[in-house]
Design a protein around this motif. Sequence first.
Motif, PDB file in Angstrom:
ATOM      1  N   LEU A 287       0.828  -1.209   0.000  1.00 35.89           N
ATOM      2  CA  LEU A 287       0.000   0.000   0.000  1.00 35.89           C
ATOM      3  C   LEU A 287       0.861   1.257   0.000  1.00 35.89           C
ATOM      4  N   VAL A 288       2.007   1.194   0.650  1.00 30.82           N
ATOM      5  CA  VAL A 288       2.876   2.370   0.774  1.00 30.82           C
ATOM      6  C   VAL A 288       3.419   2.816  -0.583  1.00 30.82           C
ATOM      7  N   GLU A 289       3.378   1.937  -1.594  1.00 28.58           N
ATOM      8  CA  GLU A 289       3.842   2.320  -2.928  1.00 28.58           C
ATOM      9  C   GLU A 289       2.980   3.427  -3.535  1.00 28.58           C
ATOM     10  N   ALA A 290       1.770   3.622  -2.998  1.00 27.45           N
ATOM     11  CA  ALA A 290       0.900   4.695  -3.498  1.00 27.45           C
ATOM     12  C   ALA A 290       1.295   6.052  -2.941  1.00 27.45           C
ATOM     13  N   ASP A 291       2.218   6.073  -1.980  1.00 21.93           N
ATOM     14  CA  ASP A 291       2.746   7.325  -1.436  1.00 21.93           C
ATOM     15  C   ASP A 291       3.869   7.798  -2.355  1.00 21.93           C
ATOM     16  N   ASP A 292       3.660   8.908  -3.051  1.00 21.01           N
ATOM     17  CA  ASP A 292       4.628   9.363  -4.051  1.00 21.01           C
ATOM     18  C   ASP A 292       6.009   9.602  -3.451  1.00 21.01           C
ATOM     19  N   THR A 293       6.041  10.153  -2.241  1.00 22.89           N
ATOM     20  CA  THR A 293       7.329  10.446  -1.604  1.00 22.89           C
ATOM     21  C   THR A 293       8.078   9.165  -1.284  1.00 22.89           C
ATOM     22  N   GLU A 294       7.372   8.191  -0.728  1.00 23.35           N
ATOM     23  CA  GLU A 294       8.015   6.930  -0.375  1.00 23.35           C
ATOM     24  C   GLU A 294       8.447   6.173  -1.622  1.00 23.35           C
ATOM     25  N   ARG A 295       7.615   6.192  -2.654  1.00 22.64           N
ATOM     26  CA  ARG A 295       7.967   5.483  -3.889  1.00 22.64           C
ATOM     27  C   ARG A 295       9.201   6.118  -4.544  1.00 22.64           C
ATOM     28  N   GLU A 296       9.288   7.451  -4.508  1.00 24.10           N
ATOM     29  CA  GLU A 296      10.457   8.123  -5.067  1.00 24.10           C
ATOM     30  C   GLU A 296      11.712   7.801  -4.253  1.00 24.10           C
ATOM     31  N   LYS A 297      11.551   7.717  -2.938  1.00 20.78           N
ATOM     32  CA  LYS A 297      12.672   7.333  -2.080  1.00 20.78           C
ATOM     33  C   LYS A 297      13.178   5.946  -2.448  1.00 20.78           C
ATOM     34  N   ARG A 298      12.266   5.022  -2.666  1.00 11.14           N
ATOM     35  CA  ARG A 298      12.659   3.657  -3.035  1.00 11.14           C
ATOM     36  C   ARG A 298      13.248   3.622  -4.443  1.00 11.14           C
ATOM     37  N   ARG A 299      12.714   4.427  -5.334  1.00 14.04           N
ATOM     38  CA  ARG A 299      13.248   4.470  -6.692  1.00 14.04           C
ATOM     39  C   ARG A 299      14.707   4.902  -6.670  1.00 14.04           C
ATOM     40  N   ASN A 300      15.006   5.927  -5.899  1.00  9.36           N
ATOM     41  CA  ASN A 300      16.388   6.397  -5.806  1.00  9.36           C
ATOM     42  C   ASN A 300      17.286   5.379  -5.124  1.00  9.36           C
ATOM     43  N   ALA A 301      16.765   4.755  -4.059  1.00  6.38           N
ATOM     44  CA  ALA A 301      17.564   3.766  -3.334  1.00  6.38           C
ATOM     45  C   ALA A 301      17.899   2.566  -4.210  1.00  6.38           C
ATOM     46  N   MET A 302      16.972   2.208  -5.113  1.00  7.40           N
ATOM     47  CA  MET A 302      17.175   1.047  -5.987  1.00  7.40           C
ATOM     48  C   MET A 302      17.877   1.419  -7.291  1.00  7.40           C
ATOM     49  N   GLY A 303      18.146   2.706  -7.493  1.00  9.41           N
ATOM     50  CA  GLY A 303      18.802   3.136  -8.720  1.00  9.41           C
ATOM     51  C   GLY A 303      17.956   2.922  -9.950  1.00  9.41           C
ATOM     52  N   GLU A 304      16.636   3.111  -9.821  1.00 11.15           N
ATOM     53  CA  GLU A 304      15.715   2.871 -10.929  1.00 11.15           C
ATOM     54  C   GLU A 304      15.367   4.183 -11.633  1.00 11.15           C
ATOM     55  N   PRO A 305      15.331   4.198 -12.960  1.00 16.64           N
ATOM     56  CA  PRO A 305      14.913   5.409 -13.665  1.00 16.64           C
ATOM     57  C   PRO A 305      13.396   5.597 -13.686  1.00 16.64           C
ATOM     58  N   TYR A 306      12.664   4.534 -13.348  1.00 17.35           N
ATOM     59  CA  TYR A 306      11.202   4.569 -13.488  1.00 17.35           C
ATOM     60  C   TYR A 306      10.603   3.639 -12.435  1.00 17.35           C
ATOM     61  N   ARG A 307       9.603   4.144 -11.699  1.00 15.67           N
ATOM     62  CA  ARG A 307       8.922   3.302 -10.711  1.00 15.67           C
ATOM     63  C   ARG A 307       7.521   3.881 -10.508  1.00 15.67           C
ATOM     64  N   THR A 308       6.504   3.153 -10.920  1.00 13.43           N
ATOM     65  CA  THR A 308       5.119   3.589 -10.772  1.00 13.43           C
ATOM     66  C   THR A 308       4.266   2.399 -10.334  1.00 13.43           C
ATOM     67  N   LEU A 309       3.071   2.706  -9.841  1.00 13.26           N
ATOM     68  CA  LEU A 309       2.133   1.637  -9.486  1.00 13.26           C
ATOM     69  C   LEU A 309       1.788   0.799 -10.714  1.00 13.26           C
ATOM     70  N   LEU A 310       1.495   1.466 -11.817  1.00 14.52           N
ATOM     71  CA  LEU A 310       1.135   0.739 -13.033  1.00 14.52           C
ATOM     72  C   LEU A 310       2.316  -0.089 -13.528  1.00 14.52           C
TER      73      LEU A 310
END
Length: 359
Positions: A163-186
């Motif tokens: 559920l926390v993946e719907a939090d834009d701030t948390e998802r962006e934090k995880r995207r940066n931590a994982m070194g991903e150029p793209y991370r969205t719910l879809l």
Amino acid sequence: MRLFRCQNCDQVLYFENTKCERCGFRLGFLPEVTRLSALEPAGDPAWTPLAAKDQQRLFCTNAQYDACNWLVPPGTTDAYCLACRHNRTVPDLAVAENLQPWRKIQDAQRRLVYSLLRLGLPLEDRIADPQHGLAFDVLADPPDGGTSRVMTGHDEGLITMALVEADDTEREKRRNAMGEPYRTLLGHYRHESGHHYWDLLVRDGGKLEECRAVFGDDSQDYGAALQRHYKEGPPANWQEAYVSAYATTHPWEDFAETWAHYLHIVDTLEMADAFGLQVAPKVAKTDDLDARIDFDPYTQERVEPLLEAWLPLTFAVNSLNRCMGSADLYPFVLSPPAMEKLGFIHRLIREVRRNPASP
């Protein structure tokens, strides 16, 4: 995804709309024909779609939470629509802070199911196929925190979404931590659905050897491959053969990542077609970057028209994003081997469409 039209006043409508902003008519989506329709009351709780005036339809139960605008199958009093019937677990909606993120996740799920319907893919739920039917668990992290966080993933048709993946701030934090150029719910849903359809169409569909010839030997130890990826990272030259760095982890992940990109491509091209987009750079001396997107990508027999339109479109849209100081819409490079893998996905899906009873 495409645009829709209000049957009452001709206003342009979007997939998530629940009310026409011009005439005020309530809107409902008819999944069996993938069409958004204006509705007339037909005696509470029934509605008559103006796109199917001979029918009386009911809304999905999740409409009460403003989390779904789909109608249940015609001639039934089912509680849930063709998308929401795949929900196995939802977060506790009595907790007020769970409702808005769950709505965002529901939007992503419905967009995924729309694509699966348009592609003509098998779409059994857990009632029809208790062992391998597609199901969604949307789970909140434990309230006391700790290390037991929910992990997004897939297991024999069950897609778990944190559920926390719907939090834009948390998802962006995880995207940066994982070194991903793209991370969205879809993006998550498209990727995890790739694992599901690998099971159905490749493993159970007699395509293992054909798939291995393109993606590699999936019998190698997955756990060891995952540990190696997170310890050592992707090979330096990964862009020469893969759609993403994560795709290098294991052939299963390569397939799922390529599957997700295929869904990105067809869905975005359908919207480009709905807007009548074309690309023709004025400074170009060749037509390599020219594209007229005037076809239905979901029904193309060959993958080449998709890729020939996709590359110019992403060059153009990425350039527009940069003018706004935003990240690229599509921050990926498609090498010839990656396009070959997309071709395999395309042929696999087209075969299912031609022989719907085979998987």
